[in-house]
Design an enzyme around this catalytic site. Structure first.
Site, PDB file in Angstrom:
ATOM      1  N   LYS A  22       0.847  -1.215   0.000  1.00 28.97           N
ATOM      2  CA  LYS A  22       0.000   0.000   0.000  1.00 28.97           C
ATOM      3  C   LYS A  22       0.874   1.253   0.000  1.00 28.97           C
ATOM      4  CE  LYS A  22      -1.758   1.717   4.013  1.00 28.97           C
ATOM      5  NZ  LYS A  22      -1.508   3.150   4.253  1.00 28.97           N
ATOM      6  N   ASN A  23       1.827   1.283   0.925  1.00 30.51           N
ATOM      7  CA  ASN A  23       2.571   2.533   1.098  1.00 30.51           C
ATOM      8  C   ASN A  23       3.533   2.817  -0.056  1.00 30.51           C
ATOM      9  OD1 ASN A  23       1.113   3.164   3.337  1.00 30.51           O
ATOM     10  ND2 ASN A  23       2.614   2.401   4.813  1.00 30.51           N
ATOM     11  N   ARG A  92      -3.896   9.913   3.663  1.00 34.69           N
ATOM     12  CA  ARG A  92      -2.677  10.586   4.087  1.00 34.69           C
ATOM     13  C   ARG A  92      -1.742  10.849   2.908  1.00 34.69           C
ATOM     14  NH1 ARG A  92      -1.653  13.704   7.982  1.00 34.69           N
ATOM     15  NH2 ARG A  92       0.554  14.116   8.026  1.00 34.69           N
ATOM     16  N   CYS A 116      -5.265   8.006   8.787  1.00 37.91           N
ATOM     17  CA  CYS A 116      -5.598   7.440  10.095  1.00 37.91           C
ATOM     18  C   CYS A 116      -5.387   8.466  11.204  1.00 37.91           C
ATOM     19  CB  CYS A 116      -4.729   6.222  10.372  1.00 37.91           C
ATOM     20  SG  CYS A 116      -5.156   4.830   9.338  1.00 37.91           S
ATOM     21  N   ARG A 121       0.096  14.650  13.052  1.00 38.87           N
ATOM     22  CA  ARG A 121       1.008  14.220  11.983  1.00 38.87           C
ATOM     23  C   ARG A 121       1.447  15.455  11.201  1.00 38.87           C
ATOM     24  NH1 ARG A 121      -1.761   8.889   9.394  1.00 38.87           N
ATOM     25  NH2 ARG A 121       0.339   8.475   8.625  1.00 38.87           N
ATOM     26  N   PRO A 122       2.389  16.231  11.782  1.00 41.87           N
ATOM     27  CA  PRO A 122       2.807  17.474  11.124  1.00 41.87           C
ATOM     28  C   PRO A 122       3.522  17.212   9.796  1.00 41.87           C
ATOM     29  CG  PRO A 122       4.130  17.040  13.091  1.00 41.87           C
ATOM     30  CD  PRO A 122       3.099  15.964  13.021  1.00 41.87           C
ATOM     31  N   ILE A 123       3.610  18.264   8.970  1.00 41.05           N
ATOM     32  CA  ILE A 123       4.326  18.127   7.692  1.00 41.05           C
ATOM     33  C   ILE A 123       5.477  19.129   7.614  1.00 41.05           C
ATOM     34  CG2 ILE A 123       2.423  17.110   6.360  1.00 41.05           C
ATOM     35  CD1 ILE A 123       1.951  20.002   5.240  1.00 41.05           C
ATOM     36  N   ASP A 124       5.954  19.587   8.796  1.00 47.40           N
ATOM     37  CA  ASP A 124       7.005  20.610   8.803  1.00 47.40           C
ATOM     38  C   ASP A 124       8.266  20.164   8.054  1.00 47.40           C
ATOM     39  OD1 ASP A 124       6.927  18.855  11.185  1.00 47.40           O
ATOM     40  OD2 ASP A 124       8.867  19.767  11.613  1.00 47.40           O
ATOM     41  N   GLN A 125       8.593  18.861   8.124  1.00 45.80           N
ATOM     42  CA  GLN A 125       9.817  18.390   7.465  1.00 45.80           C
ATOM     43  C   GLN A 125       9.660  18.366   5.938  1.00 45.80           C
ATOM     44  OE1 GLN A 125      12.727  17.803   9.400  1.00 45.80           O
ATOM     45  NE2 GLN A 125      11.290  18.801  10.794  1.00 45.80           N
ATOM     46  N   ASP A 304       3.430   0.096  12.210  1.00 50.75           N
ATOM     47  CA  ASP A 304       2.206  -0.415  11.576  1.00 50.75           C
ATOM     48  C   ASP A 304       1.890  -1.860  11.990  1.00 50.75           C
ATOM     49  OD1 ASP A 304       2.149   2.015  10.307  1.00 50.75           O
ATOM     50  OD2 ASP A 304       2.917   1.270   8.409  1.00 50.75           O
ATOM     51  N   ARG A 396      -9.317  -0.055   3.276  1.00 49.76           N
ATOM     52  CA  ARG A 396      -8.426   0.985   2.738  1.00 49.76           C
ATOM     53  C   ARG A 396      -7.057   0.402   2.434  1.00 49.76           C
ATOM     54  NH1 ARG A 396      -7.037   5.255   6.532  1.00 49.76           N
ATOM     55  NH2 ARG A 396      -5.403   5.287   4.982  1.00 49.76           N
TER      56      ARG A 396
HETATM   57  N1  EPU Z   1       6.757  13.853  11.534  1.00 48.35           N
HETATM   58  C1  EPU Z   1       6.954  15.174  11.891  1.00 48.35           C
HETATM   59  N2  EPU Z   1       7.084  16.103  10.892  1.00 48.35           N
HETATM   60  C2  EPU Z   1       7.002  15.767   9.572  1.00 48.35           C
HETATM   61  C3  EPU Z   1       6.794  14.427   9.227  1.00 48.35           C
HETATM   62  C4  EPU Z   1       6.672  13.474  10.225  1.00 48.35           C
HETATM   63  O1  EPU Z   1       7.026  15.508  13.076  1.00 48.35           O
HETATM   64  O2  EPU Z   1       7.109  16.672   8.723  1.00 48.35           O
HETATM   65  C5  EPU Z   1       6.640  12.832  12.595  1.00 48.35           C
HETATM   66  C6  EPU Z   1       5.270  12.184  12.589  1.00 48.35           C
HETATM   67  O3  EPU Z   1       4.335  12.938  13.326  1.00 48.35           O
HETATM   68  C7  EPU Z   1       5.558  10.835  13.194  1.00 48.35           C
HETATM   69  C8  EPU Z   1       6.967  10.517  12.699  1.00 48.35           C
HETATM   70  O4  EPU Z   1       7.532  11.764  12.308  1.00 48.35           O
HETATM   71  O5  EPU Z   1       5.586  10.942  14.591  1.00 48.35           O
HETATM   72  C9  EPU Z   1       7.038   9.560  11.532  1.00 48.35           C
HETATM   73  O6  EPU Z   1       6.223  10.033  10.475  1.00 48.35           O
HETATM   74  P1  EPU Z   1       6.493   9.671   8.960  1.00 48.35           P
HETATM   75  O7  EPU Z   1       6.542  10.925   8.176  1.00 48.35           O
HETATM   76  O8  EPU Z   1       7.649   8.733   8.863  1.00 48.35           O
HETATM   77  O9  EPU Z   1       5.184   8.873   8.595  1.00 48.35           O
HETATM   78  P2  EPU Z   1       4.156   9.140   7.450  1.00 48.35           P
HETATM   79  O10 EPU Z   1       4.841   9.438   6.162  1.00 48.35           O
HETATM   80  O11 EPU Z   1       3.092  10.080   7.912  1.00 48.35           O
HETATM   81  C10 EPU Z   1       4.177   6.626   6.718  1.00 48.35           C
HETATM   82  C11 EPU Z   1       3.120   5.587   6.483  1.00 48.35           C
HETATM   83  C12 EPU Z   1       2.507   5.171   7.800  1.00 48.35           C
HETATM   84  C13 EPU Z   1       3.598   4.643   8.722  1.00 48.35           C
HETATM   85  C14 EPU Z   1       4.729   5.671   8.851  1.00 48.35           C
HETATM   86  C15 EPU Z   1       5.912   5.152   9.648  1.00 48.35           C
HETATM   87  C16 EPU Z   1       2.308   6.151   4.307  1.00 48.35           C
HETATM   88  C17 EPU Z   1       1.217   6.693   3.472  1.00 48.35           C
HETATM   89  N3  EPU Z   1       2.105   6.140   5.599  1.00 48.35           N
HETATM   90  O12 EPU Z   1       3.483   7.706   7.344  1.00 48.35           O
HETATM   91  O13 EPU Z   1       1.610   4.126   7.492  1.00 48.35           O
HETATM   92  O14 EPU Z   1       3.047   4.372   9.972  1.00 48.35           O
HETATM   93  O15 EPU Z   1       5.186   6.074   7.555  1.00 48.35           O
HETATM   94  O16 EPU Z   1       6.450   4.020   9.045  1.00 48.35           O
HETATM   95  O17 EPU Z   1       3.317   5.692   3.789  1.00 48.35           O
HETATM   96  C18 EPU Z   1      -0.248   2.736   7.790  1.00 48.35           C
HETATM   97  O18 EPU Z   1       0.086   2.168   6.747  1.00 48.35           O
HETATM   98  O19 EPU Z   1      -1.155   2.310   8.547  1.00 48.35           O
HETATM   99  C19 EPU Z   1       0.434   3.978   8.159  1.00 48.35           C
HETATM  100  C20 EPU Z   1      -0.037   4.817   9.073  1.00 48.35           C
END
Ligand code: EPU
Length: 417
Positions: A22-23, A92, A116, A121-125, A304, A396
């Site tokens: 999926k991811n 997401r 979810c 789940r910030p996007i600052d990075q 996950d 999903r």
């Molecule tokens: N984070 C920040 N700032 C950012 C980005 C992330 O603080 O700009 C924090 C997040 O809040 C979190 C951590 O960093 O605490 C890790 O977040 P990451 O960005 O790695 O996760 P993501 O891209 O939002 C993806 C998967 C998730 C999976 C995570 C970790 C997708 C679409 N989603 O999420 O998958 O849990 O990586 O491996 O690829 C799932 O499949 O059920 C799922 C939630």
């Protein structure tokens, strides 16, 4: 609304084939928009998130066809830099449109993504990366607006190895002028899969799978044919289901390397696991042994897989401790397991699970995707009938979950209300 009805306590036996990740799919499908010509994506899982993404691409003007597990994306007609908010909020991964639209048009308007509810789940990075490449980025009224007259490669140090930020920066940087270096990059298998796909489109990306990724910008990308890697979390979920039911199953079409932490923990829990090429055989113990686990970025134990593992440990002979280190609210589903008789205490991001001989089926609700997976694992091992409401949330991310579990001998039905 749909629900699942499971008659538990049947040992799972037989063979199941794993679908595409999926991811990976939700990163690679929008990446296909970057090619000058059409791309064919194989092993795309038949899940709701993929269908929503296909619709988003169509709304952006691309031609998309989906035939079983093969998707063709033709960017002809893809002219809009504004992503449709009503669909974007459903998943997401729609945040990958930021990187794609910025790379393609130098501008993007994308609503803040859904997905979810597992904590902030910030996007600052992500934004830090886009800004480093020369883009203006603002968030107003729930919409991210990006603009760059030209993207220029630059070093980007991620404060956390974020999967989403790593992928978005790769997408934005692959056609930027010069070289981008992502330091402290995420190493998850789907980051590598996307890099391989982009490279087959003509990108020049090195180091994916390590914590430094180097992207040398190219002028254009072409269409490609790429096969999505197998879903490691779907695999982990079936492994957990086998262990929870004391079953004996073979899982085919997997990449065993991606499952090392899951294999290690399930062996500790008393499972017998054999791996050979692209298949894993799992034999569950009568009752699992307790284990302690902390979720970590890859190659640590995946967040996950934390929820389905917790379901397994509710029947362990002793006390297990599960620490969630990635998300603030990824233990919210525990209350549903408690309804089934599980003895779990949560403090902050830690769950202490005192194993009991059995769970008892009851009506429960899937609050997020992997919470749903946890309830399915619990329901398969519980005495009596478990009804899981919110099946759409599970669909999903899990392909043909009812059919696959039926093939393994589970007594499970999908009921449409
Ligand atoms: N984070 C920040 N700032 C950012 C980005 C992330 O603080 O700009 C924090 C997040 O809040 C979190 C951590 O960093 O605490 C890790 O977040 P990451 O960005 O790695 O996760 P993501 O891209 O939002 C993806 C998967 C998730 C999976 C995570 C970790 C997708 C679409 N989603 O999420 O998958 O849990 O990586 O491996 O690829 C799932 O499949 O059920 C799922 C939630």
């Amino acid at each position: 609304m749909a629900r699942l009805v499971i008659e538990g306590r049947r040992k799972l036996t037989g063979k199941v084939r794993i679908g595409g990740s999926k991811n990976s799919s939700v990163a690679i499908i929008p990446a296909a928009l970057l090619g000058e010509g059409p791309s064919t994506l194989e092993n795309v899982p038949a899940i709701l998130d993929v269908k929503v993404f296909a619709q988003i691409l169509k709304d952006l003007g691309a031609l998309v066809s989906l035939n079983k597990n093969t998707m063709t994306v033709s960017p002809n007609g893809f002219t809009s830099h504004i992503a449709p908010y009503d669909l974007v909020r459903k998943l997401r991964a729609s945040y990958y449109l930021m990187g794609v639209l910025l790379a393609k048009f130098g501008k993007a308007e994308v609503g803040l993504p859904g997905g979810c509810d597992i904590g902030p789940r910030p996007i600052d990075q992500h934004l830090k990366g886009f800004r480093a490449l020369g883009a203006d980025a603002s968030v107003e009224g729930g919409v991210v607006r990006l603009y760059a007259s030209k993207l220029v490669g630059a070093p980007v140090y991620l404060d956390i190895p974020s999967v989403g930020a790593t992928i978005n920066i790769m997408l934005a940087a692959c056609m930027a002028e010069g070289t981008t270096l992502i330091e402290n990059a995420a190493k998850e298998p789907h980051v590598v899969d996307l890099a391989n796909c982009l490279n087959s489109m003509g990108a020049r990306i090195n180091g994916a799978g390590t914590d430094i990724i180097r992207i040398r910008g190219v002028k254009t990308l072409k269409g490609t044919c790429h096969s999505i890697i197998p879903d490691d979390i779907e695999t982990a979920t079936y492994m957990m289901a086998a262990v929870a039911t004391g079953g004996d199953i073979e899982i085919c079409g997997v990449i065993t390397k991606h499952l090392e932490p899951v294999v290690a923990k399930l062996k500790e829990a008393g499972a017998l696991i054999e791996q050979n090429g692209d298949f894993i055989k799992v034999v569950g113990p009568e009752r699992p042994k307790p284990v302690n686990v902390k979720t970590l970025p890859y190659p640590g134990f995946p967040t996950d897989a934390q929820q389905p593992l917790t379901a397994v440990l509710t029947r362990a002979r002793g006390v297990s401790v599960v620490q969630e280190s990635m998300y603030d609210n990824r233990l919210g589903y525990v209350g549903e397991l408690v309804k089934m008789g599980a003895n779990i205490k949560v403090q902050g991001k830690t769950a202490v699970i005192e194993g009991a001989p059995r769970l008892v089926g009851s009506p429960v609700r899937a609050t997020d995707l992997r919470a749903g997976a946890s309830l399915v694992v619990a329901g398969l091992s519980a005495a009596g009938t478990t009804e899981i409401y919110g099946l759409e949330i599970i669909e999903r991310g899990y392909e043909s979950v009812v059919d696959k579990l039926k093939t393994l001998g589970a007594c499970i039905e999908r009921i449409e209300d």
